[in-house]
Scaffold this motif. Structure first.
Motif, PDB file in Angstrom:
ATOM      1  N   ARG A   5       0.838  -1.207   0.000  1.00  0.00           N
ATOM      2  CA  ARG A   5       0.000   0.000   0.000  1.00  0.00           C
ATOM      3  C   ARG A   5       0.867   1.250   0.000  1.00  0.00           C
ATOM      4  N   PRO A   6       0.315   2.358  -0.431  1.00  0.00           N
ATOM      5  CA  PRO A   6       1.126   3.590  -0.383  1.00  0.00           C
ATOM      6  C   PRO A   6       1.408   4.002   1.058  1.00  0.00           C
ATOM      7  N   LEU A   7       2.536   4.622   1.227  1.00  0.00           N
ATOM      8  CA  LEU A   7       2.974   5.067   2.548  1.00  0.00           C
ATOM      9  C   LEU A   7       2.002   6.110   3.096  1.00  0.00           C
ATOM     10  N   PRO A   8       1.702   6.052   4.406  1.00  0.00           N
ATOM     11  CA  PRO A   8       0.834   7.093   4.978  1.00  0.00           C
ATOM     12  C   PRO A   8       1.412   8.483   4.726  1.00  0.00           C
ATOM     13  N   TYR A  10       1.628  11.182   6.425  1.00  0.00           N
ATOM     14  CA  TYR A  10       2.486  11.872   7.410  1.00  0.00           C
ATOM     15  C   TYR A  10       3.920  11.393   7.292  1.00  0.00           C
ATOM     16  N   LEU A  11       4.126  10.126   6.874  1.00  0.00           N
ATOM     17  CA  LEU A  11       5.499   9.650   6.687  1.00  0.00           C
ATOM     18  C   LEU A  11       6.088  10.216   5.401  1.00  0.00           C
ATOM     19  N   ARG A  14       7.140  13.763   6.273  1.00  0.00           N
ATOM     20  CA  ARG A  14       8.368  13.823   7.075  1.00  0.00           C
ATOM     21  C   ARG A  14       9.575  13.453   6.224  1.00  0.00           C
ATOM     22  N   PHE A  15       9.395  12.468   5.339  1.00  0.00           N
ATOM     23  CA  PHE A  15      10.521  12.103   4.478  1.00  0.00           C
ATOM     24  C   PHE A  15      10.914  13.288   3.606  1.00  0.00           C
ATOM     25  N   HIS A  16       9.926  13.976   3.029  1.00  0.00           N
ATOM     26  CA  HIS A  16      10.259  15.141   2.196  1.00  0.00           C
ATOM     27  C   HIS A  16      10.993  16.203   3.018  1.00  0.00           C
ATOM     28  N   TRP A  18      12.927  15.611   5.646  1.00  0.00           N
ATOM     29  CA  TRP A  18      14.291  15.087   5.859  1.00  0.00           C
ATOM     30  C   TRP A  18      15.141  15.304   4.611  1.00  0.00           C
ATOM     31  N   LYS A  19      14.532  15.031   3.459  1.00  0.00           N
ATOM     32  CA  LYS A  19      15.273  15.143   2.192  1.00  0.00           C
ATOM     33  C   LYS A  19      15.731  16.579   1.960  1.00  0.00           C
TER      34      LYS A  19
ATOM     35  N   SER B  56      15.767   8.349  11.294  1.00  0.00           N
ATOM     36  CA  SER B  56      16.150   9.665  10.773  1.00  0.00           C
ATOM     37  C   SER B  56      15.302  10.060   9.566  1.00  0.00           C
ATOM     38  N   ILE B  57      15.208   9.186   8.570  1.00  0.00           N
ATOM     39  CA  ILE B  57      14.509   9.606   7.343  1.00  0.00           C
ATOM     40  C   ILE B  57      13.017   9.827   7.570  1.00  0.00           C
ATOM     41  N   PHE B  58      12.470   9.227   8.643  1.00  0.00           N
ATOM     42  CA  PHE B  58      11.044   9.434   8.925  1.00  0.00           C
ATOM     43  C   PHE B  58      10.829  10.319  10.152  1.00  0.00           C
ATOM     44  N   LEU B 190       0.661  -3.206   4.652  1.00  0.00           N
ATOM     45  CA  LEU B 190       2.048  -3.586   4.364  1.00  0.00           C
ATOM     46  C   LEU B 190       2.623  -2.605   3.340  1.00  0.00           C
ATOM     47  N   HIS B 191       3.915  -2.329   3.487  1.00  0.00           N
ATOM     48  CA  HIS B 191       4.566  -1.336   2.625  1.00  0.00           C
ATOM     49  C   HIS B 191       5.954  -1.805   2.243  1.00  0.00           C
ATOM     50  N   GLY B 200      19.534   9.786  -1.486  1.00  0.00           N
ATOM     51  CA  GLY B 200      18.596  10.180  -0.441  1.00  0.00           C
ATOM     52  C   GLY B 200      17.152  10.001  -0.853  1.00  0.00           C
ATOM     53  N   GLN B 204       8.740   3.522  -3.631  1.00  0.00           N
ATOM     54  CA  GLN B 204       7.795   2.567  -3.063  1.00  0.00           C
ATOM     55  C   GLN B 204       7.126   1.743  -4.146  1.00  0.00           C
ATOM     56  N   ALA B 205       6.830   0.512  -3.765  1.00  0.00           N
ATOM     57  CA  ALA B 205       6.199  -0.420  -4.695  1.00  0.00           C
ATOM     58  C   ALA B 205       4.733  -0.044  -4.894  1.00  0.00           C
TER      59      ALA B 205
END
Lengths: 215, 215, 215, 215
Positions: A5-8, A10-11, A14-16, A18-19, B56-58, B190-191, B200, B204-205
């Motif tokens: 499934r696609p990442l939630p 909010y994650l 946060r990843f963006h 961090w990047k 860190s990345i999240f 699941l992810h 960096g 995602q699948a």
């Protein structure tokens, strides 16, 4: 296999963040690590528990620690039986391929795995005795530790078993021929620690675990 | 068992620094976590590699992720055979005891375990085929992934196998009855992700792994 | 000039830790040093190599050693030609302004600069002979040392050249009039050491470098 | 060349203490570093001043920083003239051979070299103007910095010149083609800091040095 499934969101957000910040500021270092490979100085074996953060308590940077995390920071004894041993594979990679200088086993207080082991060994958790309980079979590694602490006053048993989880792992590490060779030839040292997640303190084994002193 | 040694001094100094700053500033939260137990929202399965830092990345805080780390972020298939399965125990604990909402498998580029698997499966690393190789036997989990990518142009194979390491793990996760139940009843998702440690970026699948898109 | 970047976060964290512990505990001494100036007892000249830690091996406190570090711990001969000589400036400051009692030259094993000099002088590294090679031109200081060791058995040459790097520096120090005056009037002593970074041993020159004995 | 003398006894004693404790505890790591070479993440350029301890303030372990120390942490401009440039050789080695990810220039308060430069440039120290003054000729590198700060209120000039010593070094670093390439291709970052040795604080340049903020 359509279960990913696609990442939630909010994650993703946060990843963006961090990047755009951490990665931007440190991309030179990350590219260096990707290009030149990792040279971690130590392997850390700690618990999966979300409250244990060894990179934080040791101010470790990316690239510094090779980290294996499993339930209750356990290492099984050497068993070259051709079956799958994820922890043994991690130890083999750290010692043989990366040639780390230290293996640091970090236990912690309030460990759910250790509490489960204590319940199982003291007859309070028959479900963990079942063949189908992955947690129970994994915690079997710690049974010899329970035998050593079961005569202590009840209120001291859990803490003592948390310390045993690190000591049993050290003992089992020494059953791996390549670990023993590295330790005995002075190439690598072993360390047993327990982190008190409430008080923020750190205890280390001395005299082979007969004494525990605050770091 | 006299093999435990004192912690190197620079780690002692850094720990004292952490204690006096990070712990002092956050002790209320750490005591709260110790008293009330952990309630992580997700289980993360990532590699031991020192260059992979999912907290860190999240931007994850202490208490947020239950993290299992092994070589190449692999999950074996369900096998209730009464033997020790550290990864399966971690999955069982996360799903059954902690009831996490997500299991996130995070692969990465430049993975030494995946490269070893590729060498083994393509006949370049006979030593990994030996019964006594823990790394080889562990990487057997990824053999079905090699079968799927071995006809690709050579220069694409490693990257494709790194992605397969996450997809195979997702497939194997679905063989655990309690995982399948949680997924199918909408309790858990699941992810599958791959982190490019040089750039960096995070991929995602989608469509069960047929496409990979930048997060 | 927009090329300065923010410090990586792990260094920021570690600095805050140092501030809250080491600085807090020693602020009286640090303020004393800031107010009253430094009065180091010795100048140490050592290599930039990250594995050489002279404050550690000599248990030195802040304020104790005035430390110049360059490639291969070399001192050029006295040359008051009006050009920029960073090492000579450091020596002048230590001897004339600080009036140190000792100048200690600390060489070390596995020195990359010495290995480069050996390769250059033995014809294996033509790129270091180029006018534009800063490393090559700097290592020219050690060429007279190579002449003295080039007839030794090959496997002894690198070790001998590492020792020569300290002896040539001592000889060159004596070409500075203010150094010679301080030594000959008994105000200052010179010392040549080689630190074995693997074995942790320390060797010192005796008889003007004809013999080396373990400290 | 009979000028080398035996090491003072107090240093011999301290070395033996270090050998029996620190070395014993960490010999695995030191042997690892000797065998596998150094992989420092950063080059640090700091002053020889005995009160500046960058490994301490950053909790750095042996092997972590490649450290060049000269008077006033200065880097001269790129000058491939075939003459000896110790600082340029150190920069070349760090960037070209070690491929460090960061170059961190660490200035400090109460810097004797900077004070001397200020005295020289403001006409108070004619002896430093002489051709034979190594300190004076070395501090010529900082003359452009004096020009930028000489109109400030007198009591602000020294502090401003200490900051200029790091900014001029960063500017000069960028005149080295291999530094510029590494920075512009995102392989390496540059950092300018000033450490207040009395207050224990650390300031870093932002906006190319137009602002300085506490770390």
């Amino acid at each position: 296999m359509h279960n990913v499934r696609p990442l939630p969101q909010y994650l993703v957000s946060r990843f963006h963040g961090w990047k755009a910040t951490n990665y931007e500021d440190n991309s030179a270092w990350y590219r260096h690590l990707a290009r030149n490979g990792q040279h971690p100085r130590a392997m850390v074996i700690s618990c999966c528990d979300s409250r244990v953060h060894v990179t934080s308590i040791f101010g470790a940077d990316t690239g510094e620690f090779f980290i294996h995390r499993n339930i209750a920071n356990l290492v099984p004894a050497y068993a070259p039986d051709g079956l799958q041993h994820g922890t043994s594979a991690a130890v083999e990679y750290a010692v043989m391929a990366l040639k780390v200088a230290h293996v640091i086993v970090v236990g912690h207080t309030s460990c759910g795995g250790v509490a489960g082991c204590h319940a199982m060994c003291s007859g309070q958790a028959p479900e963990l005795e079942e063949k189908s309980s992955f947690i129970g079979r994994w915690m079997d590694i710690l049974r010899p530790g329970y035998e050593r602490i079961k005569e202590l006053p009840f209120e001291e048993q859990i803490g003592a078993l948390e310390r045993q989880a690190t000591l049993i792992s050290i003992e089992n590490l020494m059953t791996f021929p390549f670990v023993r060779d590295a330790v005995e030839s002075g190439q690598m040292t072993l360390h047993a620690l327990v982190h008190d997640i409430s008080e923020g303190s750190l205890w280390q084994a001395e005299d082979g675990g007969r004494r525990w002193v605050a770091v």
